[in-house]
Scaffold this motif. Structure first.
Motif, PDB file in Angstrom:
ATOM      1  N   TYR A 106       1.051  -1.403   0.160  1.00 38.67           N
ATOM      2  CA  TYR A 106      -0.306   0.040   0.112  1.00 38.67           C
ATOM      3  C   TYR A 106       0.724   0.884   0.269  1.00 38.67           C
ATOM      4  CZ  TYR A 106       1.457  -0.660   4.863  1.00 38.67           C
ATOM      5  OH  TYR A 106       2.337  -0.612   6.239  1.00 38.67           O
ATOM      6  N   ASP A 128      -2.003   2.570  -6.161  1.00 38.58           N
ATOM      7  CA  ASP A 128      -1.536   1.671  -5.126  1.00 38.58           C
ATOM      8  C   ASP A 128      -2.419   0.518  -5.186  1.00 38.58           C
ATOM      9  OD1 ASP A 128      -2.247   1.226  -2.186  1.00 38.58           O
ATOM     10  OD2 ASP A 128      -3.176   2.923  -2.136  1.00 38.58           O
ATOM     11  N   LEU A 130      -4.100  -1.821  -2.621  1.00 48.03           N
ATOM     12  CA  LEU A 130      -4.746  -2.089  -1.655  1.00 48.03           C
ATOM     13  C   LEU A 130      -6.139  -1.673  -1.833  1.00 48.03           C
ATOM     14  CD1 LEU A 130      -4.703  -2.778   1.111  1.00 48.03           C
ATOM     15  CD2 LEU A 130      -4.397  -0.820   2.224  1.00 48.03           C
TER      16      LEU A 130
END
Length: 163
Positions: A106, A128, A130
């Motif tokens: 992340y 990213d 996540l």
């Protein structure tokens, strides 16, 4: 004998208080205190979970279960396949390792991108990961739980003990 008689009222009180807290699964009223009380005691039904928790761990350290990836498109496709496969196998939760070795899957100001994400520590995949993982999990009706490993710094090292 006198000492026993001194404790008898305390024993009576303790029994009458605890007797009314007995739990039986049928929930029907019972006379739990026997001859000490005639009041019925209503016992709650047993606790039944609202649902089963059928989770699976996805380990990213050493790329045991997932990764590495060259770019965002490859990652997105793999995340979609993974979450779809877990849902098809009747899991309802995924515990995804987002911090395997003092690194991150992340965006982080404190930790570098995981070497298990792209193959090289500090190098991301352009997005990213996540939010993508969470969105894919929810798209497949899975809970997403981030699994952190706060203590492992490295998984292996070429250093060894010397005599």
């Amino acid at each position: 004998m006198k000492k026993f008689l001194f404790f008898l009222p305390a024993l009576f009180l303790a029994f009458s208080l605890t007797a009314e807290r007995l739990c039986f699964p049928d929930g029907k009223p019972i006379s739990a205190a026997g001859k000490f009380s005639s009041r019925p005691v209503y016992l709650p039904p047993p606790a039944i979970p609202a649902r089963e928790f059928r989770g699976v761990w996805v380990a990213t350290v050493e790329n045991i279960d997932f990764g590495p990836f060259r770019n965002a498109a490859e990652f997105r496709a793999a995340a979609a396949r993974l979450m779809k496969a877990l849902a098809a196998r009747n899991f309802n939760a995924v515990l995804f390792q987002v911090r395997p070795c003092c690194d991150a899957w992340y965006a982080s100001n404190e930790n570098p991108w995981s070497r298990y994400l792209s193959g090289k520590e500090g190098t991301g995949i352009g997005v990213d990961p996540l939010p993508i993982l969470i969105a894919e999990a929810h798209r497949n009706n899975l809970e997403f739980h981030a699994w952190l490993n706060p203590y492992r710094v490295v998984g292996s090292t070429p250093l060894g003990k010397t005599a």
